[in-house]
Each structure stands twice: as C-alpha cells, then as structure tokens.
Design an enzyme around this catalytic site. Structure first.
Site, PDB file in Angstrom:
ATOM      1  N   CYS A  50       2.869  -1.679   5.321  1.00  0.00           N
ATOM      2  CA  CYS A  50       1.204  -1.935   5.287  1.00  0.00           C
ATOM      3  C   CYS A  50       0.614  -2.334   5.810  1.00  0.00           C
ATOM      4  O   CYS A  50      -0.833  -2.393   6.958  1.00  0.00           O
ATOM      5  CB  CYS A  50       0.318  -0.881   4.192  1.00  0.00           C
ATOM      6  SG  CYS A  50       0.450  -2.113   2.560  1.00  0.00           S
ATOM      7  N   GLU A 118       1.423 -11.231  -4.891  1.00  0.00           N
ATOM      8  CA  GLU A 118       1.980 -10.021  -5.097  1.00  0.00           C
ATOM      9  C   GLU A 118       3.233  -9.432  -5.055  1.00  0.00           C
ATOM     10  O   GLU A 118       4.055  -9.943  -4.527  1.00  0.00           O
ATOM     11  CB  GLU A 118       1.084  -8.546  -4.097  1.00  0.00           C
ATOM     12  CG  GLU A 118       1.604  -8.615  -2.747  1.00  0.00           C
ATOM     13  CD  GLU A 118       2.272  -7.365  -2.676  1.00  0.00           C
ATOM     14  OE1 GLU A 118       2.762  -7.255  -3.176  1.00  0.00           O
ATOM     15  OE2 GLU A 118       3.259  -6.915  -1.477  1.00  0.00           O
ATOM     16  N   GLN A 124      10.502  -4.446  -1.197  1.00  0.00           N
ATOM     17  CA  GLN A 124      10.205  -3.803   0.480  1.00  0.00           C
ATOM     18  C   GLN A 124      11.159  -4.166   0.972  1.00  0.00           C
ATOM     19  O   GLN A 124      12.281  -3.607   1.448  1.00  0.00           O
ATOM     20  CB  GLN A 124       9.024  -3.773   0.682  1.00  0.00           C
ATOM     21  CG  GLN A 124       7.873  -2.813   0.556  1.00  0.00           C
ATOM     22  CD  GLN A 124       6.360  -3.343   0.878  1.00  0.00           C
ATOM     23  OE1 GLN A 124       6.265  -4.186   0.656  1.00  0.00           O
ATOM     24  NE2 GLN A 124       5.258  -1.957   0.432  1.00  0.00           N
ATOM     25  N   GLY A 198       1.892  11.563  -1.678  1.00  0.00           N
ATOM     26  CA  GLY A 198       2.808  11.543  -1.285  1.00  0.00           C
ATOM     27  C   GLY A 198       4.114  10.169  -2.025  1.00  0.00           C
ATOM     28  O   GLY A 198       2.913   9.717  -3.550  1.00  0.00           O
ATOM     29  N   ALA A 199       4.777  10.875  -2.390  1.00  0.00           N
ATOM     30  CA  ALA A 199       6.025  10.420  -3.758  1.00  0.00           C
ATOM     31  C   ALA A 199       6.840   8.974  -3.233  1.00  0.00           C
ATOM     32  O   ALA A 199       8.297   9.298  -3.432  1.00  0.00           O
ATOM     33  CB  ALA A 199       7.494  11.338  -4.046  1.00  0.00           C
ATOM     34  N   ALA A 201       7.742   4.892  -1.905  1.00  0.00           N
ATOM     35  CA  ALA A 201       7.204   3.922  -2.812  1.00  0.00           C
ATOM     36  C   ALA A 201       6.018   3.463  -3.137  1.00  0.00           C
ATOM     37  O   ALA A 201       5.856   3.120  -4.842  1.00  0.00           O
ATOM     38  CB  ALA A 201       8.010   2.417  -2.054  1.00  0.00           C
ATOM     39  N   MET A 202       5.256   4.078  -1.885  1.00  0.00           N
ATOM     40  CA  MET A 202       3.846   3.297  -2.805  1.00  0.00           C
ATOM     41  C   MET A 202       3.155   4.155  -3.801  1.00  0.00           C
ATOM     42  O   MET A 202       2.270   4.321  -4.185  1.00  0.00           O
ATOM     43  CB  MET A 202       2.876   3.063  -1.027  1.00  0.00           C
ATOM     44  CG  MET A 202       1.514   2.759  -1.668  1.00  0.00           C
ATOM     45  SD  MET A 202       1.413   0.898  -1.780  1.00  0.00           S
ATOM     46  CE  MET A 202       1.455   0.482   0.119  1.00  0.00           C
TER      47      MET A 202
END
Length: 457
Positions: A50, A118, A124, A198-199, A201-202
């Site tokens: 992102c 983070e 990722q 949304g399913a 990673a995020m």
C-alpha cells in the site's frame, strides 16, 4: 552482476501519487515476466504494497538494467506524454550494489515503512520473494539477498522490542478508528459492530485484530465468498454478501476496506440515508473508498494519508536506535561477504587451470608403459594432494582479505599473476557455483567430505 532496487514509496511520492501508480498482483507478475524477457534483467522480484512499488533486480549492466526497469514501470503504469508529472524521475529512487542490499535490509526491518518498525512488511517481502521464486525469476544473487534480509528482519523482531513499540498499518488504523468511535459516544471497539471487506493479507490481519479486540459482532465480505467463509470461520465471524455493501454498511459501526480492486468498492450511494455515525478504514491503494464518502455527514474515513500523519514517529527512539545498531552490524557483514564473493569466480578459474595442468601431466604419465595401474593411481593421488595443499591456504586467505573494507582488487591481481583467461573467469550460472569450486573426487582424502578446496561461497 549489478544489484538494483528501483521504485517509489511513501518517502518519495505523495499518497495520491502512490494511489495512481499502484501495481496489483497481476500487473506485478506481468512486470516481472516482461523484465526477464527483455534480456537486460537477469533476476527480478516485485514488491508492491500500500505504500511502495519496488523492483529488486540483477542486471549485466547498471544503465541497461535501470533503463529496462523504468521503461517497464512506465508501461505498467500506463504513462504517456500527457503524464509527464508522474514519470519515474519525478517520484522514484534507485539503489545500487551495497546500497541496494542495505535498502532491502531496512525494508525487512520495517525502518523504511510508513510506521517505523511495523512488522507487516516482513510478510509482504516474503510473499514477493516466494512468488518470484515459484515463477523461476530468482537466481543466486536475489535468493541470497532475500534469504539474508528475511533472516535479519526476523532477528530484529526477536531481539528488540520493536514489535511492542511499533504498530502495524492495520493496528494504527484501528487505533484511529477507535478514537473516532469514542468521540461518537462508543466506549471503544468492544462496543462496535464491525465488518471487513477483503480477505487478502491486509483483510485477514484486520479481521484477526478486530476479533482479538472483542468487537460486538464481526462480518467478512469478499468477492470470493468461499475465502470469506474460511476466514470468518477461523475468527468466529460471519460471512457477508460482497455484492450488497449497502446492507452490510447499514449493519455496522466500523467498516474496514482492504481489497485489491483497481476501482473504489464503497461509494456514497452505499451509505445513502444513513444518519448513525460510521467509521470507515480504507487500507487499500488504489483506494477502496470513493472520495464522496468522506464528505458524507456522520462518516469518518481513516485512510493511508491520515495513518501516515498520525504515526510518523513509529517506534520509540531508543528502540529504533537499537534496531539501527543491529542493522548496521548485519549490513556490514553482508557487504563483507559480497566483497569476498566477488573474488570467487577468479578463484574457481585458478583451480580449474590447476586441474587442467594436473590432468595433462597425469595423461602423460598414463601413456608410459612402465607403471602399473596401482602406481598410476598413487601418482594421481600424490599430485592432487600437492596441488590442494599449495592452493588451499592462498585461496581461503584471498577471500578473507577481499572481504575487508577498502581491500584492493584481489581478483584482478590473481588474473594477472596466473595469466587467467577472462572468459574462464566468467561468473558461473545459478546453481553451478558449487560445482565450479569442486575438485577431482580422487583427492577428497586431503580435505573434507564436501570435496572442495576451500570454503564454499
């Protein structure tokens, strides 16, 4: 071989620019394939999140590799003459050689993230590497780089307090959402009805975080309903209808959107007539939430830009200082290994030249008729032992010396001293390096069981 990192991130471009130049999974795969087809780039890993789009690559030449990557980025982004304000030169960056390796380590450590320290970027990075490896787009150089970067990232999270000090983007977004809910009269997340759209990673991380926070109710919607149902089952949530966001939004106080859609999935008409407070977290780039939604009364949209503003500091300064010290140690060790590795092809060529001389002399001995088979075998073992002992210490030592900062060009010195053919010093292909350093198995009794003259690269 030239190692490059070419990309854009929240550090080089505004969030609005990142949104316009986002690269989805399909486009990232297309980008990697196109780079390898072009011939200039030998290995490629595309990291798209992102807040960054980065190409990690190796190329025969720096300028050729850079030009190929930038051209393909412009193609994937769909930039033309009318988009001169968005060309790579206006918002991108390039790292080369040791700087590229250091950048990869910093990314893995979370120090280059929007929220400093983070942990989500480590997963990722692993996913990007695994995707490229499964597509056979990773060779020896990127394999080694990513293996080391992932190891360093794990070490930092294991040996420092950065996990406790730095929130993930999801956690940071939900903290902002909770503040907004409290201002609207809620006690906190535990009193809120929540849903995640949304399913991936995020979305999965958001679902897990909300479930652990003890929200009043939790729903999951996804274009692939089976995936939503599987995620919902793990966290004792309920699968919802992705095609009816109007109904879903009407049933919740907090809505998290984290899809990979190229267009907004939540629009103002989905919230028409709503008067109750609603907090929407938009964790996607490109944005999942249309601009008009943020202008609706009673709706507060928490987006990437707000997260960036609120969490500019990230982890505490003392924790980040500890991470920086550990990272500096790891980067120095990796650069030392790179410098030592640069002499390896020359060492392999030297050993190959010595082996050719030995083979020629043994062939001459074999033509003599006054040796028995046992005598010829003993002569072969003796000659190999002599060559091993002569070459072992110098070749091990030259790698150690080459790894020191500011060391002279030992590879060139070896080539000049032993008149090695430049073609013979060409870098071995991926997977061939270990074989290039092996010697005649007859001589393994003088060394270890691995059959090498010195330390493996």
């Amino acid at each position: 071989m030239n190692l490059l990192v070419v990309g854009i991130s929240h550090r080089s471009a505004a969030v609005e620019t990142l949104e316009r130049l986002a690269v989805g999974p399909d486009a990232a795969a297309d980008l990697s394939r196109a780079l390898l087809r072009g011939g200039e780039v030998r290995e490629a890993v595309v990291l798209s999140t992102c807040n960054r789009v980065e190409v990690y690559a190796t190329a025969a030449t720096f300028h050729g590799g850079l030009s190929a990557i930038v051209d393909e980025l412009h193609r994937v982004w769909g930039l033309g003459e009318a988009d001169a304000d968005l060309d790579f030169a206006s918002c991108g960056y390039v790292r080369h050689g040791a700087d590229a390796a250091a950048h990869a380590f910093r990314v893995a450590a979370g120090l280059d993230s929007m929220v400093a320290g983070e942990p989500q970027i480590l997963g990722q990075l692993r996913d990007a590497y695994d995707t490229a490896r499964e597509a056979d787009q990773v060779g020896r150089h990127l394999h080694e780089l990513f293996q080391q970067a992932l190891r360093v990232g794990k070490r930092i999270h294991a040996e420092t307090d950065v996990d406790a000090a730095a929130p993930s983007v999801v956690t940071a977004a939900l903290e902002l959402a909770e503040r907004s809910l409290v201002q609207s009269g809620f006690v906190g997340l535990a009193q809120a009805r929540a849903a995640v759209v949304g399913a991936g990673a995020m979305g999965s991380l958001a679902t897990a975080t909300l479930a652990r926070s003890g929200v009043k109710s939790l729903k999951v919607a996804n274009r692939d309903r089976e995936k939503a149902e599987r995620l919902a089952a793990v966290w004792d949530a309920e699968a919802a209808d992705y095609d009816d966001l109007t109904s879903l939004a009407a049933q919740v106080d907090l809505l998290v959107c984290a899809t990979a859609s190229p267009e907004p999935v939540l629009r103002a008409e989905h919230l028409a007539g709503r008067t109750a407070p609603l907090v929407v977290c938009d964790l996607a780039l490109p944005k999942d939430v249309a601009e008009a939604v943020s202008r609706l009364e009673h709706v507060h949209v928490v987006d990437i830009a707000e997260i960036q503003r609120a969490n500019a500091a990230g982890a505490a300064a003392d924790t980040l200082a500890e991470v920086e010290a550990l990272l500096a140690e790891e980067i120095a060790a990796y650069n030392e290994a790179l410098r030592a590795d640069a002499v390896t092809p020359t060492v392999a060529a030297l050993r190959a030249a010595a082996a050719d001389i030995v083979d020629a002399e043994l062939a001459r001995v074999a033509r003599r008729g006054d040796f028995t088979d046992d005598q010829r075998a003993e002569v072969a073992r003796t000659v190999h032992r002599v060559v091993q002992r002569l070459l072992h210490e110098p070749t091990v030592r030259v790698r150690e010396l080459a790894g020191q900062p500011g060391a002279p060009d030992y590879a060139r010195a070896l080539r000049d001293l032993f008149a090695l053919d430049a073609a013979a010093v060409a870098e071995p292909q991926t997977g061939d390096l270990a074989d290039a350093l092996k010697i005649n198995p007859v001589a393994t009794d003088a060394l270890g069981a691995d059959g090498t003259l010195g330390t493996a690269p």
